[in-house]
Enzyme design. Sequence first.
Site, mmCIF file in Angstrom:
data_model
loop_
_atom_site.group_PDB
_atom_site.id
_atom_site.type_symbol
_atom_site.label_atom_id
_atom_site.label_comp_id
_atom_site.label_asym_id
_atom_site.label_seq_id
_atom_site.Cartn_x
_atom_site.Cartn_y
_atom_site.Cartn_z
ATOM 1 N N LYS A 285 0.842 -1.197 0.000
ATOM 2 C CA LYS A 285 0.000 0.000 0.000
ATOM 3 C C LYS A 285 0.878 1.249 0.000
ATOM 4 O O LYS A 285 1.892 1.314 0.709
ATOM 5 C CB LYS A 285 -0.907 0.021 1.233
ATOM 6 C CG LYS A 285 -2.090 -0.924 1.149
ATOM 7 C CD LYS A 285 -2.988 -0.763 2.357
ATOM 8 C CE LYS A 285 -4.221 -1.653 2.263
ATOM 9 N NZ LYS A 285 -5.094 -1.533 3.445
ATOM 10 N N GLU A 372 -19.185 -8.872 8.825
ATOM 11 C CA GLU A 372 -20.248 -8.308 9.657
ATOM 12 C C GLU A 372 -21.207 -9.375 10.191
ATOM 13 O O GLU A 372 -21.665 -9.284 11.331
ATOM 14 C CB GLU A 372 -21.026 -7.259 8.868
ATOM 15 C CG GLU A 372 -20.242 -5.995 8.556
ATOM 16 C CD GLU A 372 -19.397 -6.103 7.295
ATOM 17 O OE1 GLU A 372 -18.685 -5.144 6.974
ATOM 18 O OE2 GLU A 372 -19.448 -7.174 6.633
ATOM 19 N N ARG A 400 -25.403 -5.810 5.738
ATOM 20 C CA ARG A 400 -24.901 -7.103 5.303
ATOM 21 C C ARG A 400 -25.169 -8.198 6.337
ATOM 22 O O ARG A 400 -25.039 -9.377 6.040
ATOM 23 C CB ARG A 400 -23.400 -7.000 5.028
ATOM 24 C CG ARG A 400 -23.043 -5.956 3.988
ATOM 25 C CD ARG A 400 -21.538 -5.772 3.871
ATOM 26 N NE ARG A 400 -20.924 -6.966 3.332
ATOM 27 C CZ ARG A 400 -20.135 -6.981 2.261
ATOM 28 N NH1 ARG A 400 -19.884 -5.866 1.613
ATOM 29 N NH2 ARG A 400 -19.586 -8.096 1.846
#
Length: 645
Positions: A285, A372, A400
Amino acid sequence: MTHVPDTPLLDTVKIPADLRGLQVSQLRQLADELRAETISAVSVTGGHLGAGLGVVELTTAIHYVFNTPDDRLIWDVGHQCYPHKILTGRRDRIRTLRTGGGLSGFTKRSESEYDPFGAAHSSTSISAALGFAVANKMAGKPGKAIAVIGDGAMSAGMAYEAMNNAQAAGNRLVVILNDNDMSIAPPVGGLSAYLSRLVSSSEYLGLRSLASKLARKLSRRIHNAAAKAEEYARGMAMGGTLFEELGFYYVGPIDGHNLDQLIPVLENVRDNAEGPVLVHVVTQKGKGYAPAEAAADKYHGVVKFDVITGKQDKGPGGGPPAYQNVFGETLAKLADTDPTICAITAAMPSGTGVDKFAQAHPDRSFDVGIAEQHGVTFAAGLAAQGMRPFCAIYSTFLQRAYDQVVHDVAIQNLPVRFAIDRAGLVGADGSTHAGSFDITYLATLPNMVVMSPSDEAELVHMTYTAACYDSGPIAFRYPRGNGIGVPLPEVPQRLEIGKGRVVREGKKVAILSLGTRLAEALKAADTLDAKGLSTSVADLRFAKPLDEDLIRHMIATHEVVVTVEEAAVGGLGAHVLTLASDLGLMDTGLKIRTMRLPDIFQEHDNPQKQYDEAGLNAPQIVETVLKALRHNSAGVEVEEAGVRA
């Protein structure tokens, strides 16, 4: 001053077809220019930076090797798609990212043919790519589907559900695992790169196929043993056993920044694969921009910044605290004296304020990753065993896990506390991240309590109230951004469940507000009072259970009642109307108006413009009242169609 890089080679590339006209030896320069252009663009607009910088070479290689848009490229989450947008005909608009009328910060079908599938939530790419690939297979079309999924997204079960069915796609599915911040593989080196190139080559695959055919002719036992031996040998060397078990041919890991490794491997996968393939690339990243490499977390999402220094323009500083931090710090203090309090988040510790809690109570803080559904049921298990779990999840992501909220929490009446961040509109992140629906999908559930604070002090009280509430599930929703500047209470107050408060007394108009639109409701009351329309304002605090006594009083003593909420149709307004109907108050000539988010998916823009579009600012509240009373803008009563109002 905007820093505009020199990009002579990138200037010749408008769409991927132009890119494929370059020599392989030119791709390194192109990638460097693409990285510089991405940094420059995000420095102007803000947005997601680190993830995009990490896939510059991968983006270049994919568009060079595959025939996009006929080959369908699907980015998981989508926050790494800025380099992709630059290469796919949108460079001239790249400095409009996340602004009103500008480019979305995520992939979006309506924006380009190179965005075949919209994304902003995680772990959907393999399922979608499988759909594209199987459709091509059934239609006899040669096009491939390429899913690029980050390892964070691999923490969600949906990715594995899709891989479990991937063999239906045949050789039309390619999954690229972008391993950018989790050590799920041995270090990248020359040997692994050599092996990856070897096992994806036509010679190896042809030999593998021949050996498989010979083994099948000898006996099934020998064939199975040979297959297992080859699979586990490659798995031991390269870490791909799990993916092989799910039906993929595994290649990797390879250096995701080395184009000399990426190009031949992707070409081999394109030309030689006999079934679904998973290519494991390792990236960094923030690659190529020193400030982002040094602090990947701080440069994941950024505001405008200076390219040379990396310093982000965060404004003058100070001011009211962010709602998420008020929650996290309040919960941490409560946990100092309550050992049963624990916090759960789904890959958003800083976004939800759980990082504040984790600093004080690391043993009671749980980041379950982008999972989740698991997080909610995990909280239910904790609650069933006597703990007081706070499940801190963005409103849009809690969607979700709705089945788990219903089945594992509400039906069993377990005291899980839902701290719902990013409730309401979210500005630049747009429709995919807006928390529009949580009141509607939670307040419809038996046993559920739903609260919404009007300011940061009220959030302190509601966090404490939730901690004290053991009778069933309870949720409190609060917006993105900072509070309004009220003092925080030193000692939190336990609110009476289902009871609101009247903050302004009037006689003709009643505004029933839920959440942080209260400030606008009070502004509207000032304007209405100035027009001679005496106005009451109530902060209901609770969407469920409603304060029946307060609402009945307002209906009985006012000519017009207006509900105001930053939520979709089906929320507070619908519940107030139902209550009025149940109480038989709809036949009294009462005028009730409900103000809520419009029945559309609102595009990204600055918050003030979004509220204006939604009609939830003070002027629109005033206009709604005047129309209900059939008054003109000056507050003078008028006649319509010859009938006096």
